[in-house]
Motif scaffolding. Structure first.
Motif, PDB file in Angstrom:
ATOM      1  N   GLU A  75      57.108  44.871  40.226  1.00 32.41           N
ATOM      2  CA  GLU A  75      58.258  44.978  41.298  1.00 32.41           C
ATOM      3  C   GLU A  75      58.142  43.971  42.409  1.00 32.41           C
ATOM      4  OE1 GLU A  75      57.103  48.649  42.913  1.00 32.41           O
ATOM      5  OE2 GLU A  75      57.641  49.821  41.391  1.00 32.41           O
ATOM      6  N   GLN A  76      57.147  43.320  42.563  1.00 33.81           N
ATOM      7  CA  GLN A  76      56.910  42.323  43.517  1.00 33.81           C
ATOM      8  C   GLN A  76      57.717  41.015  42.933  1.00 33.81           C
ATOM      9  OE1 GLN A  76      55.102  41.822  46.764  1.00 33.81           O
ATOM     10  NE2 GLN A  76      55.056  43.910  46.728  1.00 33.81           N
ATOM     11  N   VAL A  77      57.445  40.719  41.713  1.00 31.08           N
ATOM     12  CA  VAL A  77      57.720  39.548  40.966  1.00 31.08           C
ATOM     13  C   VAL A  77      59.376  39.857  40.925  1.00 31.08           C
ATOM     14  CG1 VAL A  77      58.100  38.692  38.540  1.00 31.08           C
ATOM     15  CG2 VAL A  77      55.708  39.128  39.544  1.00 31.08           C
ATOM     16  N   ASP A  78      60.008  41.068  40.345  1.00 26.91           N
ATOM     17  CA  ASP A  78      61.461  41.306  40.395  1.00 26.91           C
ATOM     18  C   ASP A  78      62.147  40.861  41.507  1.00 26.91           C
ATOM     19  OD1 ASP A  78      61.097  41.705  37.791  1.00 26.91           O
ATOM     20  OD2 ASP A  78      61.214  43.904  37.759  1.00 26.91           O
ATOM     21  N   ALA A  79      61.577  41.306  42.791  1.00 32.14           N
ATOM     22  CA  ALA A  79      62.087  41.010  44.203  1.00 32.14           C
ATOM     23  C   ALA A  79      62.080  39.826  44.298  1.00 32.14           C
ATOM     24  CB  ALA A  79      61.316  41.935  45.209  1.00 32.14           C
ATOM     25  N   MET A  80      61.024  38.948  44.332  1.00 28.63           N
ATOM     26  CA  MET A  80      61.032  37.661  44.510  1.00 28.63           C
ATOM     27  C   MET A  80      62.016  36.726  43.839  1.00 28.63           C
ATOM     28  SD  MET A  80      60.151  34.846  46.040  1.00 28.63           S
ATOM     29  CE  MET A  80      59.042  35.471  47.351  1.00 28.63           C
ATOM     30  N   ALA A  81      62.025  37.104  42.279  1.00 28.95           N
ATOM     31  CA  ALA A  81      63.036  36.464  41.347  1.00 28.95           C
ATOM     32  C   ALA A  81      64.606  36.618  42.025  1.00 28.95           C
ATOM     33  CB  ALA A  81      63.195  37.019  39.971  1.00 28.95           C
ATOM     34  N   TYR A 198      58.892  34.271  53.903  1.00 26.03           N
ATOM     35  CA  TYR A 198      58.705  34.507  52.805  1.00 26.03           C
ATOM     36  C   TYR A 198      59.261  36.214  52.549  1.00 26.03           C
ATOM     37  CZ  TYR A 198      55.961  36.191  48.429  1.00 26.03           C
ATOM     38  OH  TYR A 198      55.562  36.709  47.421  1.00 26.03           O
ATOM     39  N   SER A 199      58.810  36.869  53.472  1.00 24.86           N
ATOM     40  CA  SER A 199      59.281  38.454  53.568  1.00 24.86           C
ATOM     41  C   SER A 199      60.750  38.644  53.531  1.00 24.86           C
ATOM     42  CB  SER A 199      58.635  39.205  54.553  1.00 24.86           C
ATOM     43  OG  SER A 199      59.116  38.533  55.967  1.00 24.86           O
TER      44      SER A 199
END
Length: 580
Positions: A75-81, A198-199
């Protein structure tokens, strides 16, 4: 297309001795091809593990208090992508990350890979001029940075390099010294003029973003460039070794197999993420089998590392020899519960035999492996197996990895006989695609597919490899070739020597003389006379150090490699001043 084995089964070794033996008495070895190479991207590697191990622990960042399961990490990765695409980055763009070991680092690692953005690893120890060189060399479009590391204030250095940030809108930077850089994204909650937080990139992913990410992923190829790592050479500017998904995914997978790592393991990771050791051998290797990772802190601390192993019941530990030496030297070492440890990797520098033996005995790492490689080969070319006899694991770097070829050559490029010294060259899937933007140095390093490492090595009749030094480190005294590694291994036997580095210094009579920098045990003093007496009649007279200097520590790279060139320069100055 080959399929991933189930994560809990991947630990079964595919290394077969018959495939790793020298051919026709020459120092040429080839790895097993029993299993086909994977044809997957980094993102596909993660997706497989999330599907198989979703609710299991994936990451623990002790200092930040962060704990993620594999599903939460996805989920973290998808949000950052999604966030990276929302600011206009596209596949092929270069994004740098300048940070110590933080949870944001691994999120960015996988998010960039997911959408085809090339991640550029920036050494946490870089200063302004080095950062400027890296940004220029790869024409970086975006940079994600921590607030700082140790005595380095990254935010302040960025304003020094790009004062235009003070008045720029985030994403609209037009810096005279950095014409390609548009976005500077900072970690932490503080706000800095011209920078995005970043956030702000970590927003809930929208349906249209999902469709766009899926479309990009479908267009990615395992052979696409995905990562640039600057090698820390001793002279000249660093070179941007460029690696593909195919390079790092397969090397990580093979390393996990050699360690017999499984989804039940918990790996303690004190090595830096910006380097191949942390990024590939730790993070991607664990991802390939679903193992959990524990990061003790932003920077290496021996006591914090032991505490993390004890608190989290880690079964594996990574480190360079100097890290293990420091851990073994922690005053209350016996007070930490290390009984859960089983395996791990010691790599990154030549390993003292005595240290390896202490790690096996005192840290319970009976299955610890040694590996050898370089950034340009993704990185591992040789690794010992958990099944190898202890004497091979403490005296060699193991045997050649699957799907790789290695030869040892002389100064004329001819393959030497088994047992003879020569330069180690590697060929196969792991060899980098090249140095970014530098065809000349790429052509010099890679010839007919062979990566010339500059390392001196010996292969024995069973295919085990020993690294005996660097071509550039070899000391030539009065026509005699002296390999520092050999002298170091002998001096490690001295009861009052904890660590030692041997190198050459100029001499008007012999051309070079042998010098040893020594870290004594328990505050002992080791003199030139002590060393000469210890060496007398034990090693050839010309190998005995003429100069000995006791120090508290060696100058080191962030990855724990001793900077012999700095020691040599300092010693040359010291000797010159003593003559005036």
């Amino acid at each position: 297309m080959p399929q991933f084995p189930p994560p809990t089964e991947l630990g079964a070794s595919t290394l077969h001795a018959d495939d790793q033996l020298p051919i026709d008495g020459l120092s040429y070895v080839a790895g097993s091809r029993a299993q086909p190479l994977l044809q997957h991207t980094v993102s596909e590697l993660l997706a497989h593990t999330v599907k198989a191990c979703g609710p299991r622990s994936a990451f623990v960042f002790s200092e930040q208090g962060v704990r993620w399961t594999w599903s939460q990490f996805q989920e973290q990765v998808d949000a950052m992508a999604s966030g990276l695409l929302s600011i206009g980055l596209v596949p092929g763009d270069r994004l740098g990350i300048w940070s110590p070991n933080r949870s944001e680092w691994v999120v960015v690692q996988f998010a960039t890979a997911k959408v085809g953005i090339i991640l550029v690893n920036i050494n946490p120890a870089y200063r302004v001029s080095e950062l400027s060189y890296a940004l220029h060399t790869v024409e970086m479009k975006a940079l994600i940075l921590a607030q700082g590391f140790k005595q380095s204030d990254y935010i302040d250095m960025m304003y020094t390099l790009a004062p235009e940030l003070h008045s720029a809108e985030p994403g609209n930077l037009r810096a005279k010294q950095l014409p390609c850089l548009r976005w500077v994204i900072r970690m932490g909650e503080e706000h800095s003029p011209g920078m995005l937080n970043y956030s702000e990139l970590m927003r809930p992913i929208r349906p249209d973003s999902v469709a766009r990410i899926n479309a990009i992923e479908c267009g990615l190829n395992a052979y696409d460039d995905i990562n640039i790592q600057f090698t820390s050479g001793t002279t000249g500017h660093p070179k941007g070794a460029t690696l593909s998904h195919h390079n790092v995914v397969n090397n990580a997978w093979c390393v996990a197999q050699a360690m017999k790592l499984t989804a039940l393991d918990r790996l303690c990771v004190p090595v830096p993420l910006y380097h191949c050791f942390g990024m590939v051998l730790s993070v991607l290797a664990c991802t390939s089998v679903g193992a959990s990772m524990v990061f003790p802190g932003e920077a290496f601390d021996p006591a914090a590392t032991l505490q993390a192993v004890s608190d989290e019941a880690c079964t594996a530990l990574h480190g360079v020899p100097t890290m293990f030496i420091a851990e073994l030297s922690v005053p209350n070492f016996s007070g930490y519960d290390l009984s859960t440890l089983r395996t791990g990797i010691m790599a990154g520098a030549l390993c003292p035999i005595a240290t390896m033996e202490s790690v096996v005995k005192d840290m319970h790492m009976t299955d610890v492996t040694i590996s050898y490689g370089m950034t340009e080969t993704s990185p591992v070319s040789f690794q010992s197996s958990t099944d190898d006899p202890l004497d091979k694991r403490v005296s060699t770097v193991g045997r050649v990895m699957p799907h790789l070829e290695v030869k040892i050559i002389d100064e004329h490029g001819q393959v030497v006989a088994v047992g003879e010294k020569g330069e180690l060259c590697t060929k196969g899937y792991s060899v980098m695609t090249g140095y970014w933007g530098d065809e000349v140095r790429t052509a010099d390093a890679i010839q007919d597919g062979w990566m010339h490492t500059g390392d001196l090595a010996v292969v024995d009749t069973d295919g085990y490899c020993s690294i005996v030094g660097r071509l550039k480190d070899m000391v030539v005294r009065g026509g005699e070739n002296i390999y520092p590694r050999e002298v170091e291994e002998f001096l490690f036997r001295h009861p009052n020597i904890a660590d030692v580095q041997v190198f050459g210094v100029p001499d008007h009579k012999y051309g070079e003389e042998v010098c040893a920098w020594i870290i004594p045990r328990h505050g002992e003093l080791v003199t030139v006379e002590d060393v000469k007496l210890f060496c007398k009649n034990q090693i050839a007279h010309y190998k005995i150090p003429r100069y000995v200097k006791c120090v508290d520590a060696f100058p080191m790279t962030v990855t724990g490699k001793p900077k012999k060139f700095e020691m040599r320069d300092a010693m040359v100055l010291e000797l010159a001043s003593s003559l005036t």
